[in-house]
Write a protein that holds these residues in place. Structure first.
Motif, PDB file in Angstrom:
ATOM      1  N   GLU A  36       3.740  48.954   8.798  1.00  0.00           N
ATOM      2  CA  GLU A  36       5.096  48.442   8.638  1.00  0.00           C
ATOM      3  C   GLU A  36       5.305  47.226   9.535  1.00  0.00           C
ATOM      4  N   ALA A  37       4.826  47.293  10.776  1.00  0.00           N
ATOM      5  CA  ALA A  37       4.958  46.166  11.695  1.00  0.00           C
ATOM      6  C   ALA A  37       4.230  44.934  11.160  1.00  0.00           C
ATOM      7  N   ALA A  38       3.054  45.133  10.577  1.00  0.00           N
ATOM      8  CA  ALA A  38       2.294  44.013  10.010  1.00  0.00           C
ATOM      9  C   ALA A  38       3.028  43.402   8.814  1.00  0.00           C
ATOM     10  N   LEU A  39       3.615  44.255   7.969  1.00  0.00           N
ATOM     11  CA  LEU A  39       4.371  43.755   6.818  1.00  0.00           C
ATOM     12  C   LEU A  39       5.581  42.945   7.270  1.00  0.00           C
ATOM     13  N   TRP A  40       6.334  43.475   8.238  1.00  0.00           N
ATOM     14  CA  TRP A  40       7.529  42.764   8.692  1.00  0.00           C
ATOM     15  C   TRP A  40       7.175  41.492   9.438  1.00  0.00           C
ATOM     16  N   ALA A  41       6.051  41.467  10.153  1.00  0.00           N
ATOM     17  CA  ALA A  41       5.621  40.230  10.817  1.00  0.00           C
ATOM     18  C   ALA A  41       5.321  39.157   9.773  1.00  0.00           C
ATOM     19  N   THR A  42       4.737  39.561   8.658  1.00  0.00           N
ATOM     20  CA  THR A  42       4.458  38.633   7.568  1.00  0.00           C
ATOM     21  C   THR A  42       5.755  38.128   6.948  1.00  0.00           C
ATOM     22  N   VAL A  43       6.709  39.021   6.726  1.00  0.00           N
ATOM     23  CA  VAL A  43       8.013  38.625   6.187  1.00  0.00           C
ATOM     24  C   VAL A  43       8.705  37.674   7.159  1.00  0.00           C
ATOM     25  N   ASP A  44       8.707  38.017   8.446  1.00  0.00           N
ATOM     26  CA  ASP A  44       9.367  37.181   9.453  1.00  0.00           C
ATOM     27  C   ASP A  44       8.779  35.772   9.484  1.00  0.00           C
ATOM     28  N   ALA A  45       7.448  35.669   9.400  1.00  0.00           N
ATOM     29  CA  ALA A  45       6.797  34.356   9.395  1.00  0.00           C
ATOM     30  C   ALA A  45       7.222  33.552   8.172  1.00  0.00           C
ATOM     31  N   ALA A  46       7.313  34.202   7.029  1.00  0.00           N
ATOM     32  CA  ALA A  46       7.741  33.509   5.814  1.00  0.00           C
ATOM     33  C   ALA A  46       9.210  33.107   5.908  1.00  0.00           C
ATOM     34  N   LEU A  47      10.038  33.956   6.506  1.00  0.00           N
ATOM     35  CA  LEU A  47      11.466  33.656   6.622  1.00  0.00           C
ATOM     36  C   LEU A  47      11.732  32.488   7.571  1.00  0.00           C
ATOM     37  N   GLU A  48      10.873  32.301   8.575  1.00  0.00           N
ATOM     38  CA  GLU A  48      11.031  31.164   9.479  1.00  0.00           C
ATOM     39  C   GLU A  48      11.001  29.850   8.704  1.00  0.00           C
ATOM     40  N   ALA A  49      10.165  29.780   7.686  1.00  0.00           N
ATOM     41  CA  ALA A  49      10.051  28.575   6.874  1.00  0.00           C
ATOM     42  C   ALA A  49      11.259  28.385   5.954  1.00  0.00           C
ATOM     43  N   GLU A  50      12.062  29.423   5.758  1.00  0.00           N
ATOM     44  CA  GLU A  50      13.209  29.351   4.857  1.00  0.00           C
ATOM     45  C   GLU A  50      14.449  28.779   5.534  1.00  0.00           C
ATOM     46  N   GLY A  51      14.430  28.683   6.824  1.00  0.00           N
ATOM     47  CA  GLY A  51      15.594  28.164   7.527  1.00  0.00           C
ATOM     48  C   GLY A  51      16.510  29.275   7.989  1.00  0.00           C
ATOM     49  N   PRO A  52      17.563  28.892   8.724  1.00  0.00           N
ATOM     50  CA  PRO A  52      18.466  29.901   9.291  1.00  0.00           C
ATOM     51  C   PRO A  52      19.314  30.580   8.232  1.00  0.00           C
ATOM     52  N   GLY A  53      19.755  31.778   8.575  1.00  0.00           N
ATOM     53  CA  GLY A  53      20.681  32.494   7.710  1.00  0.00           C
ATOM     54  C   GLY A  53      20.059  33.536   6.813  1.00  0.00           C
ATOM     55  N   LEU A  54      18.725  33.559   6.736  1.00  0.00           N
ATOM     56  CA  LEU A  54      18.070  34.548   5.892  1.00  0.00           C
ATOM     57  C   LEU A  54      17.221  35.478   6.745  1.00  0.00           C
ATOM     58  N   GLY A  55      17.458  36.769   6.586  1.00  0.00           N
ATOM     59  CA  GLY A  55      16.724  37.758   7.361  1.00  0.00           C
ATOM     60  C   GLY A  55      16.009  38.745   6.468  1.00  0.00           C
ATOM     61  N   ARG A  56      15.467  39.760   7.091  1.00  0.00           N
ATOM     62  CA  ARG A  56      14.711  40.781   6.373  1.00  0.00           C
ATOM     63  C   ARG A  56      15.525  41.433   5.263  1.00  0.00           C
ATOM     64  N   SER A  57      16.786  41.743   5.549  1.00  0.00           N
ATOM     65  CA  SER A  57      17.604  42.421   4.537  1.00  0.00           C
ATOM     66  C   SER A  57      17.809  41.522   3.318  1.00  0.00           C
ATOM     67  N   HIS A  58      17.878  40.211   3.531  1.00  0.00           N
ATOM     68  CA  HIS A  58      18.048  39.294   2.407  1.00  0.00           C
ATOM     69  C   HIS A  58      16.798  39.286   1.529  1.00  0.00           C
ATOM     70  N   TRP A  59      15.625  39.262   2.163  1.00  0.00           N
ATOM     71  CA  TRP A  59      14.404  39.284   1.360  1.00  0.00           C
ATOM     72  C   TRP A  59      14.283  40.632   0.633  1.00  0.00           C
ATOM     73  N   ARG A  60      14.557  41.749   1.341  1.00  0.00           N
ATOM     74  CA  ARG A  60      14.459  43.065   0.685  1.00  0.00           C
ATOM     75  C   ARG A  60      15.373  43.125  -0.527  1.00  0.00           C
ATOM     76  N   ALA A  61      16.596  42.637  -0.366  1.00  0.00           N
ATOM     77  CA  ALA A  61      17.540  42.649  -1.482  1.00  0.00           C
ATOM     78  C   ALA A  61      17.030  41.771  -2.622  1.00  0.00           C
ATOM     79  N   ALA A  62      16.527  40.584  -2.300  1.00  0.00           N
ATOM     80  CA  ALA A  62      16.022  39.687  -3.343  1.00  0.00           C
ATOM     81  C   ALA A  62      14.836  40.320  -4.059  1.00  0.00           C
ATOM     82  N   PHE A  63      13.944  40.949  -3.310  1.00  0.00           N
ATOM     83  CA  PHE A  63      12.781  41.599  -3.922  1.00  0.00           C
ATOM     84  C   PHE A  63      13.232  42.709  -4.870  1.00  0.00           C
ATOM     85  N   LEU A  64      14.153  43.538  -4.410  1.00  0.00           N
ATOM     86  CA  LEU A  64      14.630  44.643  -5.242  1.00  0.00           C
ATOM     87  C   LEU A  64      15.422  44.144  -6.442  1.00  0.00           C
TER      88      LEU A  64
END
Length: 172
Positions: A36-64
């Motif tokens: 789980e930590a490895a998955l979230w680290a990967t998500v966090d790295a990808a979210l850094e490139a997306e700019g401010p305002g988007l977090g893990r919950s935003h990606w989870r919601a978009a994925f779902l």
């Protein structure tokens, strides 16, 4: 103390000979936490490139939303264990950023299904692409038998959440 793996599962759903001890179960739990930590680290790295305002919950919601189009606040809450207030804020944020759109509910005005916009689908794809790579490498390490086995284990852990928000007409 030995604990049967089938605890909490329906009778006959597992091999009755499979009994795992506390150490084996703790080892599996430890690996789940590290994965789980490895998955979230990967998500966090990808979210850094997306700019401010988007977090893990935003990606989870978009994925779902991509996987289960039309889910709303209640389903998102059930799927993610977010409070209804947090799920609502997450969907509102996605809508405000132009990544999702809410439609009027068919039968109940309070139930407003949400769908990704073109921009939202692109956001989800950019983040998920990294995760697919990570998961693909892990599955290749586990081999063909490992893929099927791990999917059965994860499905058992997911339990009834698997059916939340699925549109049966679309064959999901």
């Amino acid at each position: 103390m030995a604990t049967p793996l089938s605890s909490g599962l329906s009778a006959g759903s597992t091999d009755p000979r499979l009994i795992l001890g506390e150490e084996q179960l703790d080892g599996g739990l430890e690996l789940l936490l590290l994965a789980e930590a490895a998955l979230w680290a990967t998500v966090d790295a990808a979210l850094e490139a997306e700019g401010p305002g988007l977090g893990r919950s935003h990606w989870r919601a978009a994925f779902l939303l991509r996987r289960r189009p039309g889910i709303g606040v209640q389903d998102l809450s059930k799927l993610t264990s977010l409070s209804k207030q947090a799920a609502s804020k997450t969907l509102t944020d996605l809508q405000r950023l132009g990544l999702a759109e809410k439609a009027a509910g068919d039968l109940d005005a309070r139930r407003r299904p949400t769908a990704l916009t073109v921009e939202g689908a692109a956001f989800e794809a950019r983040v998920s692409e990294r995760l697919r790579g990570l998961l693909g490498r892990a599955y290749r390490t586990g081999g063909l038998d490992g893929v099927a086995g791990s999917r059965r284990i994860l499905a058992a852990l997911a339990g009834p959440r698997q059916g939340v928000g699925l549109n049966r007409r679309d064959g999901l």
